[in-house]
Design a protein around this motif. Structure first.
Motif, PDB file in Angstrom:
ATOM      1  N   ASP A 197      -8.297   3.285  -9.171  1.00 46.86           N
ATOM      2  CA  ASP A 197      -7.571   3.757  -7.991  1.00 46.86           C
ATOM      3  C   ASP A 197      -7.887   2.897  -6.779  1.00 46.86           C
ATOM      4  N   ARG A 232      -6.018  -0.230  -6.954  1.00 51.91           N
ATOM      5  CA  ARG A 232      -4.601   0.003  -6.633  1.00 51.91           C
ATOM      6  C   ARG A 232      -4.406   0.204  -5.146  1.00 51.91           C
ATOM      7  N   SER A 233      -5.347   0.936  -4.518  1.00 51.73           N
ATOM      8  CA  SER A 233      -5.159   1.248  -3.106  1.00 51.73           C
ATOM      9  C   SER A 233      -5.221  -0.020  -2.260  1.00 51.73           C
ATOM     10  N   PHE A 234      -5.911  -1.050  -2.755  1.00 50.83           N
ATOM     11  CA  PHE A 234      -5.915  -2.329  -2.043  1.00 50.83           C
ATOM     12  C   PHE A 234      -4.858  -3.268  -2.594  1.00 50.83           C
ATOM     13  N   GLN A 235      -3.842  -2.708  -3.257  1.00 52.82           N
ATOM     14  CA  GLN A 235      -2.698  -3.462  -3.784  1.00 52.82           C
ATOM     15  C   GLN A 235      -3.104  -4.555  -4.755  1.00 52.82           C
ATOM     16  N   LYS A 240      -3.798  11.648  -1.494  1.00 59.49           N
ATOM     17  CA  LYS A 240      -3.524  10.596  -2.483  1.00 59.49           C
ATOM     18  C   LYS A 240      -2.033  10.292  -2.565  1.00 59.49           C
ATOM     19  N   GLY A 263      -0.271   6.716  -1.793  1.00 55.47           N
ATOM     20  CA  GLY A 263       0.552   6.090  -2.829  1.00 55.47           C
ATOM     21  C   GLY A 263      -0.146   6.015  -4.168  1.00 55.47           C
ATOM     22  N   LEU A 264      -1.272   6.715  -4.308  1.00 57.68           N
ATOM     23  CA  LEU A 264      -2.004   6.682  -5.578  1.00 57.68           C
ATOM     24  C   LEU A 264      -1.448   7.695  -6.563  1.00 57.68           C
ATOM     25  N   VAL A 265      -0.849   8.770  -6.038  1.00 59.69           N
ATOM     26  CA  VAL A 265      -0.295   9.819  -6.883  1.00 59.69           C
ATOM     27  C   VAL A 265       1.171   9.964  -6.483  1.00 59.69           C
ATOM     28  N   PRO A 272       0.805   2.138  -2.928  1.00 51.39           N
ATOM     29  CA  PRO A 272      -0.163   1.699  -1.925  1.00 51.39           C
ATOM     30  C   PRO A 272       0.375   0.526  -1.124  1.00 51.39           C
TER      31      PRO A 272
END
Lengths: 250, 280, 268
Positions: B179, B182-185, C65, C69-71, C88
């Motif tokens: 995650d 992903r959150s940092f693209q 979340k 953009g994680l969910v 994200p």
């Protein structure tokens, strides 16, 4: 995996592989791989023969004896190692060593000590299965929460009561997990023992079929063995799930 | 930690009952502080039991510990042991190398792709649980009795273990780290090479260690079953001439070599791959 | 249950007027038969710290979340700076409850990881990482590994990592829940200092009423099963005062009490 929005159970891919096998077998690429259907036909014929039935009885007998002995020795030893530091110190080295040692090298020694018969196979099964049962029983006993034992003492339980009602029951999930892995190892042990001894049980049959290039029967016997190993493992797993409710609560 | 170990060890095995209290105290302190003390005690107990059982004797084919030890030293000195190991290690190393590359690769692919998982995981689950030893005679039909057949026997036992452990390693990667990536693209490739594979590495390595243990079983099986070579030849030959001390020595040496190899790998794993479990 | 303030947040006309950097529109989330969030409408103003507060199971982390953009949401829209987002993006950075630090990487590499993924050259990303390591008070720990740090210090690494990518919005998912009480208070004070200094928008999830009142400009109370906005409170506490003065302030204590009265019906 999901395909077109329908969940396809994982084990169904085995059907796919059986089909691939059938096609390869029909193409007659190598004599080693006869079509799946003729293997199944050979299997159905095989289980009706007296030689298969008596080999199965011998195999099951060595396996059951070896496993019974492995459980009878392994669980108490593991519990003792988990509770008594000195026992743990003395046996820890050997148990950890034998659990991953190449025990197949020991079979020739067993053959000269116990002869080319069922005893050797029975001891092989025992040696393959016992160590993991010891280790898991030890791990189970060691991870009993100390607060549970203290609770027992607070309510005045005797040492014996604490041992039987708290420690053993609390370690049961690990003990069973050890027995399940022990069973799988025991199956490998019975096959390795019989193949090396090669004059009794399935070992004799494998020797016979491979020497006469009877591939249908060879594969049929293999598949029966593999299926038995999987069924055994699934059965114990099912039993484990029934007691999982309190293993998960820890 | 640096005190001389040998006098205490001798004292512990020889005259445990007679020592003065200060020696007992020193010993007790020593036992607490040093794990190797118990290694020696535990070795001594088994070897003594072995010696006694051999002297009784429990069987005509059961040499004493000292006879076996001198046979081992003899074989090590007269140059039979080393060449035998060189022969045994060939199929073992080849088989383990092939299983490692193929197994880790397949395992990672199965861990990353649902389709690969569906196609391959059941096959390897069956192969790992099943007694693969039954198939060893089969490889001799195709590949004869040479190095290839023995290497294949090693692969048959080692590969399923490595594949399944690699697959589990990838499936059990910390989801929070994924995650985070992903959150940092992070791209899918960055996710795989910067997060998933590094996070799975300790378990991948542990799987490799289990694969090597299975490989040892495989190579011994091959050398006893296909044709006697290397250590398998030593075992078979000395058995046939009823030279039991030498036969036992060969068996004990292969078990010891495998144990030391696995212990060394475990040390490497703890020392370099699991910083969070490293002491100090 | 709807308050005037919630109505304002849900009013599209109101959004055009205010400077909302994050807009949440009709967000619903279902997990199979379980309805986690129902019809969430919220605006988050630029430069403010907003807290999502509620009992466990109210979907506050899920909402955060979804904003990150994680969910994926089951329905509804998230707009950042007026643009609809589905995954994200560089304008948001997330701080994880369990820190999500890579155990094989040093503090320096962990902090610079967001930049590493973007392909920033090493020298540049080390410079930025060192700056924020200093900002969160971890100078001298650059070459340490996460397992050598305490829980509080690990979360400081997580916050430094989020700062170093220079996102407009920082999303913090219960960042202090794994930190012990003493360090938590120190942490809250440091966070307020950073909020003041960095001029970013903060979305903060917590289940601690005191923490929410202490750090927030605005508190969104969520009710559980399914998660809905039940109340919005603006504590209006004078943050120029010393921390111990704030914690004894009558206004502060009143807001804590008010929130507790609103939430006690959900307590078991």
């Amino acid at each position: 995996m999901t395909l077109f929005g329908i969940r396809i159970p994982m084990m169904t891919s085995l059907i796919f592989w059986a089909l691939v096998w059938e096609i390869v077998g029909r193409m007659d690429v190598i004599f080693l791989i006869p079509p799946m259907t003729s293997v199944i036909a050979a299997g159905i014929g095989l289980v009706q023969t007296g030689s298969w039935q008596s080999a199965t009885v011998i195999t099951l007998r060595s396996f059951a004896l070896g496993m019974a002995m492995a459980i009878a020795v392994g669980v108490p030893l593991g519990v003792a190692m988990g509770r008594v530091k000195v026992v743990d110190n003395i046996f820890g080295l050997w148990v950890n060593m034998f659990v991953s040692a190449p025990l197949s090298a020991l079979v020739p020694i067993l053959m000269i000590l116990f002869g080319l018969g069922e005893t050797t196979v029975f001891v092989t099964v025992f040696l393959f299965a016992v160590w993991i049962i010891v280790l898991d029983a030890r791990a189970g006993v060691m991870q009993v929460p100390p607060s549970l034992i203290e609770m027992g003492r607070c309510y005045g339980a005797s040492r014996f009561t604490i041992f039987t009602k708290i420690i053993l029951l609390s370690a049961l999930p690990e003990i069973l997990a050890g027995i399940r892995i022990g069973l799988i190892r025991g199956v490998k042990g019975v096959v390795i023992g019989q193949i090396l001894v090669s004059v009794i049980g399935y070992g004799e049959l494998f020797e016979l079929y491979s020497r006469s290039f009877d591939m249908e029967r060879f594969w049929a016997l293999t598949i029966i063995l593999f299926a038995a190993a999987m069924l055994l493992s699934a059965a114990v797993e099912h039993f484990e799930k029934r007691i999982e409710y309190y293993a998960g609560a820890r | 930690m640096h005190m001389a170990a040998s006098p205490h060890k001798v004292g512990a095995t020889g005259g445990a009952g007679s020592g003065s209290s200060s020696i007992v105290e020193t010993l007790a302190e020593f036992a607490r502080r040093r794990k190797s003390f118990w290694v020696v005690v535990s070795l001594a107990i088994l070897f003594t039991a072995w010696e006694i059982a051999g002297r009784v004797p429990i069987s005509f084919a059961f040499p004493t510990f000292l006879e076996t030890l001198s046979a081992l030293i003899e074989m090590a000195l007269d140059g039979t042991l080393l060449p035998a190991y060189l022969i045994t290690f060939q199929p073992l190393l080849l088989g383990v190398a092939v299983s490692a590359v193929l197994g880790i690769g397949l395992g990672i692919v199965m861990g990353l792709s649902d389709k690969a998982e569906w196609l391959l995981a059941p096959v390897f689950i069956v192969l790992q649980a099943a007694p693969m030893a039954a198939l060893v005679p089969l490889v001799t039909f195709v590949y004869g009795i040479g190095l290839v057949a023995k290497t294949l026997a090693v692969i048959m036992l080692a590969l399923p273990v490595i594949v399944l452990n690699s697959y589990k390693a990838v499936r059990h990667v910390n989801p929070s780290l994924v995650d985070m990536c992903r959150s940092f693209q992070g791209t899918r490739m960055q996710q795989i090479f910067k997060i998933i594979i590094p996070d799975a590495t300790p378990v991948l390595f542990a799987g490799l260690r289990l694969g090597i243990a299975a490989g040892f079983i495989g190579v011994m099986l091959a050398e006893l079953l296909i044709t006697p070579t290397g250590i398998g030849d030593l075992i078979t030959y000395h058995r046939s001439v009823a030279n039991y001390a030498h036969m036992y020595a060969a068996v004990a040496s292969i078990i010891a070599v495998s144990t030391l190899t696995l212990a060394a790998l475990q040390y490497v794993e703890l020392r370099f791959l699991r910083p969070e479990k490293r002491r100090k | 249950m709807a308050t005037p303030m919630q109505a304002r947040a849900a009013d599209p006309a109101g959004t055009a007027r205010s400077d909302a950097i994050v807009e949440v529109r009709d967000i619903c989330k279902r997990y199979g038969d379980l309805e986690a969030l129902r019809g969430i409408n919220l605006d988050f103003e630029r430069g403010k710290l907003t807290t999502l507060l509620g009992p466990s199971g109210c979907g506050k982390t899920t909402l955060l979340k979804i904003i990150a953009g994680l969910v994926p949401a089951t329905s509804g829209q998230i707009r950042i700076n007026g643009r609809v987002v589905t995954g994200p993006g560089p304008e948001r950075a997330f701080v994880f409850q369990d820190f999500a630090l890579m155990p094989w990487a040093t503090v320096l590499r962990n902090v610079g990881f967001g930049l590493e993924l973007k392909g920033v050259p090493q020298a540049e990303r080390h410079r930025i990482a060192r700056h924020y390591i200093g900002e969160v008070g971890l100078s001298g720990f650059e070459e340490k590994y996460p397992h050598e740090l305490s829980g509080g210090m690990r979360q400081r690494v997580g916050i430094a990592r989020a700062f170093s990518v220079n996102a407009d919005v920082l999303l913090l998912d219960e960042p202090f829940s794994a930190v012990d009480e003493q360090n938590r208070r120190k942490f809250q004070e440091d966070l307020l200092r950073l909020v003041d200094k960095e001029r970013k928008t903060f979305l903060f999830v917590t289940h601690s009423i005191e923490e929410a009142v202490y750090v927030s400009d605005r508190i969104v109370l969520l009710s559980p099963r399914p998660g809905r906005v039940s109340q919005i409170i603006e504590p209006a506490i004078d943050r120029t005062a010393a921390p111990d003065v704030i914690r004894r302030d009558k206004g502060y204590l009143d807001v804590v009490e008010e929130i507790w009265q609103g939430l006690r019906q959900y307590a078991e």
